[in-house]
Scaffold this motif. Structure first.
Motif, PDB file in Angstrom:
ATOM      1  N   ASN A 176     -31.790  10.124 -42.486  1.00  0.00           N
ATOM      2  CA  ASN A 176     -30.366   9.914 -41.817  1.00  0.00           C
ATOM      3  C   ASN A 176     -29.796   8.770 -42.533  1.00  0.00           C
ATOM      4  N   PHE A 177     -30.680   7.793 -43.044  1.00  0.00           N
ATOM      5  CA  PHE A 177     -30.261   6.592 -43.750  1.00  0.00           C
ATOM      6  C   PHE A 177     -30.659   6.562 -45.328  1.00  0.00           C
ATOM      7  N   ILE A 178     -30.030   5.797 -45.944  1.00  0.00           N
ATOM      8  CA  ILE A 178     -30.542   5.514 -47.544  1.00  0.00           C
ATOM      9  C   ILE A 178     -30.807   3.924 -47.379  1.00  0.00           C
ATOM     10  N   ILE A 179     -31.739   3.303 -47.724  1.00  0.00           N
ATOM     11  CA  ILE A 179     -31.891   1.918 -48.016  1.00  0.00           C
ATOM     12  C   ILE A 179     -32.061   1.557 -49.328  1.00  0.00           C
ATOM     13  N   LEU A 180     -31.303   0.901 -49.767  1.00  0.00           N
ATOM     14  CA  LEU A 180     -31.350   0.430 -51.074  1.00  0.00           C
ATOM     15  C   LEU A 180     -32.041  -1.243 -51.503  1.00  0.00           C
ATOM     16  N   HIS A 181     -32.851  -1.490 -52.363  1.00  0.00           N
ATOM     17  CA  HIS A 181     -33.542  -2.293 -52.502  1.00  0.00           C
ATOM     18  C   HIS A 181     -33.609  -2.713 -54.008  1.00  0.00           C
ATOM     19  N   HIS A 182     -33.975  -4.278 -54.667  1.00  0.00           N
ATOM     20  CA  HIS A 182     -34.534  -4.459 -55.923  1.00  0.00           C
ATOM     21  C   HIS A 182     -35.928  -4.901 -55.651  1.00  0.00           C
ATOM     22  N   THR A 183     -36.352  -4.673 -56.765  1.00  0.00           N
ATOM     23  CA  THR A 183     -37.945  -4.535 -56.672  1.00  0.00           C
ATOM     24  C   THR A 183     -38.381  -6.035 -56.733  1.00  0.00           C
ATOM     25  N   ALA A 184     -37.596  -7.326 -57.238  1.00  0.00           N
ATOM     26  CA  ALA A 184     -38.040  -8.406 -57.222  1.00  0.00           C
ATOM     27  C   ALA A 184     -39.353  -8.443 -58.265  1.00  0.00           C
ATOM     28  N   GLN A 185     -39.530  -7.551 -59.293  1.00  0.00           N
ATOM     29  CA  GLN A 185     -40.605  -7.540 -60.144  1.00  0.00           C
ATOM     30  C   GLN A 185     -40.018  -7.641 -61.583  1.00  0.00           C
ATOM     31  N   ASP A 186     -40.976  -7.574 -62.422  1.00  0.00           N
ATOM     32  CA  ASP A 186     -40.622  -7.655 -63.981  1.00  0.00           C
ATOM     33  C   ASP A 186     -40.172  -6.457 -64.790  1.00  0.00           C
ATOM     34  N   SER A 187     -40.767  -5.324 -64.301  1.00  0.00           N
ATOM     35  CA  SER A 187     -40.529  -4.010 -65.077  1.00  0.00           C
ATOM     36  C   SER A 187     -40.797  -2.954 -64.348  1.00  0.00           C
ATOM     37  N   LEU A 188     -40.293  -1.842 -64.579  1.00  0.00           N
ATOM     38  CA  LEU A 188     -40.524  -0.478 -63.827  1.00  0.00           C
ATOM     39  C   LEU A 188     -42.118  -0.117 -63.825  1.00  0.00           C
ATOM     40  N   GLU A 189     -42.799  -0.389 -64.850  1.00  0.00           N
ATOM     41  CA  GLU A 189     -44.152  -0.308 -65.004  1.00  0.00           C
ATOM     42  C   GLU A 189     -44.982  -1.195 -63.763  1.00  0.00           C
ATOM     43  N   GLN A 190     -44.498  -2.331 -63.573  1.00  0.00           N
ATOM     44  CA  GLN A 190     -45.274  -3.386 -62.567  1.00  0.00           C
ATOM     45  C   GLN A 190     -44.916  -2.665 -61.112  1.00  0.00           C
ATOM     46  N   THR A 191     -43.717  -2.229 -61.083  1.00  0.00           N
ATOM     47  CA  THR A 191     -43.335  -1.567 -59.676  1.00  0.00           C
ATOM     48  C   THR A 191     -44.158  -0.532 -59.499  1.00  0.00           C
ATOM     49  N   ILE A 192     -44.234   0.556 -60.479  1.00  0.00           N
ATOM     50  CA  ILE A 192     -45.017   1.823 -60.087  1.00  0.00           C
ATOM     51  C   ILE A 192     -46.238   1.381 -59.963  1.00  0.00           C
ATOM     52  N   ARG A 193     -47.108   0.496 -60.674  1.00  0.00           N
ATOM     53  CA  ARG A 193     -48.360   0.048 -60.442  1.00  0.00           C
ATOM     54  C   ARG A 193     -48.378  -0.349 -58.988  1.00  0.00           C
ATOM     55  N   THR A 194     -47.590  -1.314 -58.157  1.00  0.00           N
ATOM     56  CA  THR A 194     -47.452  -1.872 -57.099  1.00  0.00           C
ATOM     57  C   THR A 194     -47.581  -0.668 -56.048  1.00  0.00           C
ATOM     58  N   PHE A 195     -46.673   0.368 -56.414  1.00  0.00           N
ATOM     59  CA  PHE A 195     -46.574   1.401 -55.248  1.00  0.00           C
ATOM     60  C   PHE A 195     -47.509   2.649 -55.373  1.00  0.00           C
ATOM     61  N   THR A 196     -48.527   2.361 -56.461  1.00  0.00           N
ATOM     62  CA  THR A 196     -49.457   3.423 -56.344  1.00  0.00           C
ATOM     63  C   THR A 196     -50.948   2.877 -56.174  1.00  0.00           C
ATOM     64  N   LEU A 197     -50.965   1.692 -55.748  1.00  0.00           N
ATOM     65  CA  LEU A 197     -52.126   0.951 -55.257  1.00  0.00           C
ATOM     66  C   LEU A 197     -52.204   0.956 -53.618  1.00  0.00           C
ATOM     67  N   SER A 198     -53.459   1.764 -53.296  1.00  0.00           N
ATOM     68  CA  SER A 198     -53.478   1.886 -51.797  1.00  0.00           C
ATOM     69  C   SER A 198     -53.364   0.238 -51.239  1.00  0.00           C
ATOM     70  N   ARG A 199     -54.000  -0.419 -51.723  1.00  0.00           N
ATOM     71  CA  ARG A 199     -54.010  -2.111 -50.972  1.00  0.00           C
ATOM     72  C   ARG A 199     -52.621  -2.585 -50.717  1.00  0.00           C
ATOM     73  N   THR A 200     -51.785  -2.217 -51.623  1.00  0.00           N
ATOM     74  CA  THR A 200     -50.297  -2.864 -51.358  1.00  0.00           C
ATOM     75  C   THR A 200     -49.635  -2.440 -50.112  1.00  0.00           C
ATOM     76  N   GLN A 201     -50.017  -1.139 -49.732  1.00  0.00           N
ATOM     77  CA  GLN A 201     -49.402  -0.769 -48.388  1.00  0.00           C
ATOM     78  C   GLN A 201     -47.903  -0.829 -48.678  1.00  0.00           C
ATOM     79  N   VAL A 202     -47.096  -0.414 -49.732  1.00  0.00           N
ATOM     80  CA  VAL A 202     -45.737  -0.361 -49.720  1.00  0.00           C
ATOM     81  C   VAL A 202     -45.187   0.626 -50.735  1.00  0.00           C
ATOM     82  N   SER A 203     -44.345   1.370 -50.522  1.00  0.00           N
ATOM     83  CA  SER A 203     -43.891   2.272 -51.335  1.00  0.00           C
ATOM     84  C   SER A 203     -42.275   2.661 -51.414  1.00  0.00           C
TER      85      SER A 203
END
Length: 267
Positions: free
Chosen positions: A68-95
């Protein structure tokens, strides 16, 4: 048979992302599947305080959550690849459900009907579990530079589909900083909220801002809009980051009060 049907339905939804993100399942994803499956099919009734023990009788009349909501963010990271890696590591607990790169590429990381971990400890109005009711979209941007035209074009195309598909109310397209003003400042003051609002994605103050009535309570209005005002300075700053982007501070001056009044009237 009924249990097999329910599991098949659930697994089908998990793998139905158009990006087919699950086609190369890792051990971590399989582990998460098993954990969710175990929760769904758990049938051990817990006795009530009056000694009654609830009886399980299955129903097939159910579906998944509806965002029922859409939340918009910026990644505060340096590349798409870095963000994808962050979001696919279980220890980061973020997606997030989607990540949009600077060149406009869209990556879907989770089915829209599932709960991503993008909002964190956040509140909007009476909603204290934003992740359970929202789609999270991350824009590949470090927070100190303008968003590219290709990126915003892809965002608009994605918002067009999501808003129509899930009937997202116009005021419910908001910022991470709106729902977590004490912790977050994304997307930055470079984000084109006014342009999006003109297309029906979020709201914006009137062109000619009306003076608020003398008895107008701006702090109460902020709460009615949705802001958590327990840290009032943070709430004011978050409001101005969204609606008065050339004056991002915690000063509740006349311009800010009148802008709050303009947004308050659109709720």
């Amino acid at each position: 048979m009924k249990k097999l049907f329910l599991y098949s339905l659930f697994f089908g939804v998990l793998v139905s992302c158009k990006s087919n993100i699950y086609r190369n399942e890792s051990d971590s994803i399989r582990k998460q599947f098993r954990k969710v499956k175990k929760t769904i099919f758990h049938k051990e009734s817990v006795p009530l305080s009056n000694g009654k023990n609830p009886e399980w009788i299955n129903t097939v009349n159910f579906n998944l959550r509806k965002p029922n909501f859409i939340i918009l963010h910026h990644t505060a990271q340096d590349s798409l690849e870095q963000t994808i890696r962050t979001f696919t590591l279980s220890r980061t607990q973020v997606s997030a459900h989607y990540v949009i790169s600077d060149d406009g590429k869209v990556v879907q990381m989770l089915n829209d009907y599932l709960r991503a971990w993008h909002g964190g400890n956040a509140i909007w109005g009476k909603n204290t579990d934003i992740n359970s009711a929202s789609i999270g979209i991350e824009l590949d941007n470090n927070g100190s530079e303008p968003f590219s035209e290709e990126q915003i074009s892809s965002l608009i195309a994605l918002l067009t589909r999501l808003k129509k598909e899930y009937n997202i109310p116009t005021p419910n397209i908001i910022a991470h900083s709106d729902i977590a003003p004490s912790r977050k400042s994304d997307p930055s003051a470079f984000f084109p909220w006014k342009r999006l609002s003109e297309l029906g994605f979020g709201i914006w103050p009137d062109a000619a801002i009306e003076n608020a009535p003398e008895n107008f309570d701006a702090i109460l209005a902020l709460r009615i809009i949705g802001y958590d005002t327990r840290n009032l300075s943070a709430a004011i700053r978050a409001f101005k980051l969204h609606y008065i982007q050339n004056e991002v501070d915690d000063v509740l001056n006349e311009k800010t009060i009148n802008t709050i009044y303009s947004i308050y009237k659109k709720q």
